[in-house]
Design an enzyme around this catalytic site. Structure first.
Site, mmCIF file in Angstrom:
data_model
loop_
_atom_site.group_PDB
_atom_site.id
_atom_site.type_symbol
_atom_site.label_atom_id
_atom_site.label_comp_id
_atom_site.label_asym_id
_atom_site.label_seq_id
_atom_site.Cartn_x
_atom_site.Cartn_y
_atom_site.Cartn_z
ATOM 1 C CD GLU A 144 -21.018 19.010 -42.809
ATOM 2 O OE1 GLU A 144 -20.272 18.067 -43.133
ATOM 3 O OE2 GLU A 144 -21.177 20.030 -43.516
ATOM 4 C CB CYS B 136 -22.023 19.198 -46.356
ATOM 5 S SG CYS B 136 -21.354 20.859 -46.636
ATOM 6 C CE LYS C 264 -19.349 15.879 -46.150
ATOM 7 N NZ LYS C 264 -18.918 17.174 -45.563
#
Length: 266
Positions: free
Chosen positions: A40, A153, A113
């Site tokens: 990321e 993440c 995301k």
């Protein structure tokens, strides 16, 4: 298939980060990796959240995407491009996006995301929602006969996201991340191994790992985990290549011995 996590310690300098990423891709390909993945924010660990706005690109158009497509093509690898900022619909926002290229350098998947990180323990504070616009769709793609599910993440804390990728079941779950040192030390390995065990598939976890020029410290510990929750390869901090071999046979062995996926009721 050999897969590789390319751990980085990215800086506020996009050009330097891109050069480091391309070098790691070449290193992994030379070692036999067929699929490689960046972390990321591989391209930018800025001094301010708003720095992402300056470098946001349109989909399939921009110097970061061009460079990664060229690297995939030049080295003949599947490339999961960590995350980079793509322009959002909302003003003064970007999407934190994972893009995937095949060995011909063609784009094959995009995942934005979904879960946006927020944390405040009185000493360190983060709120991705200030700059990021959340995605809405889970995404998986096929590479060399394997099905790979994408996450980023903070998604790691939401098991329902990974369950949504298991119809049909994925063979590999991919987690590019920039976990803080505080949260990573407490939960990173625990959550990764849980996702591998409960979904009976490999996990490819790619971290930022070290002390960054913007003052932030990330946890690192990039790793490859097998469907039984065993760590096959791992690196603590610093830039490097974390590589392991995955196989359909190992997935089938675990799912046959303990057919938990078949026993699901919801």
């Amino acid at each position: 298939m050999k897969i590789a996590a390319l751990q980085m310690v990215s800086t506020p300098d996009v050009d330097r980060n891109l050069a480091d990423a391309v070098q790691l891709i070449a290193q992994a390909a030379a070692a036999g990796a067929q699929l490689v993945a960046l972390p990321e924010y591989f391209c930018l660990m800025g001094r301010r959240d708003e720095d992402k706005l300056t470098h946001a690109e349109a989909e399939v158009q921009g110097p970061l995407q061009d460079a990664l497509a060229q690297a995939a093509r030049e080295h003949g690898v599947w490339l999961i491009g960590g995350t980079l900022p793509l322009r959002a619909e909302a003003p003064n926002k970007v999407r934190n996006t994972t893009l995937v290229w095949n060995p011909q350098g063609q784009p094959v998947a995009r995942y934005d995301k979904i879960h946006l990180f927020a944390f405040d323990n009185g000493r360190e504070s983060y709120d991705e929602g200030r700059v990021l616009e959340a995605g809405t769709q889970a995404v998986a793609f096929e590479a060399e006969g394997f099905r790979l599910g994408l996450s980023i993440c903070y998604d790691l804390r939401f098991p329902e996201h990974f369950r949504s990728l298991m119809s049909p079941p994925c063979d590999v779950l991919v987690v590019p991340a920039a976990f803080t040192y505080t949260t990573g030390q407490a939960h990173w390995e625990l959550l990764l191994r849980a996702r591998a065990v409960e979904n009976q598939c490999y996990v490819l976890a790619i971290g930022q790992g070290g002390q960054h020029e913007n003052g932030r410290r990330t946890w690192g510990q990039s790793m490859v985990i097998d469907p039984w929750g065993q760590i096959l390869a791992q690196q603590a901090e610093g830039a490097g290549v974390v590589m392991a071999e995955i196989s359909h046979e190992r997935i089938a062995e675990v799912r046959t011995q303990l057919p938990a996926l078949k026993h699901r009721r919801c």
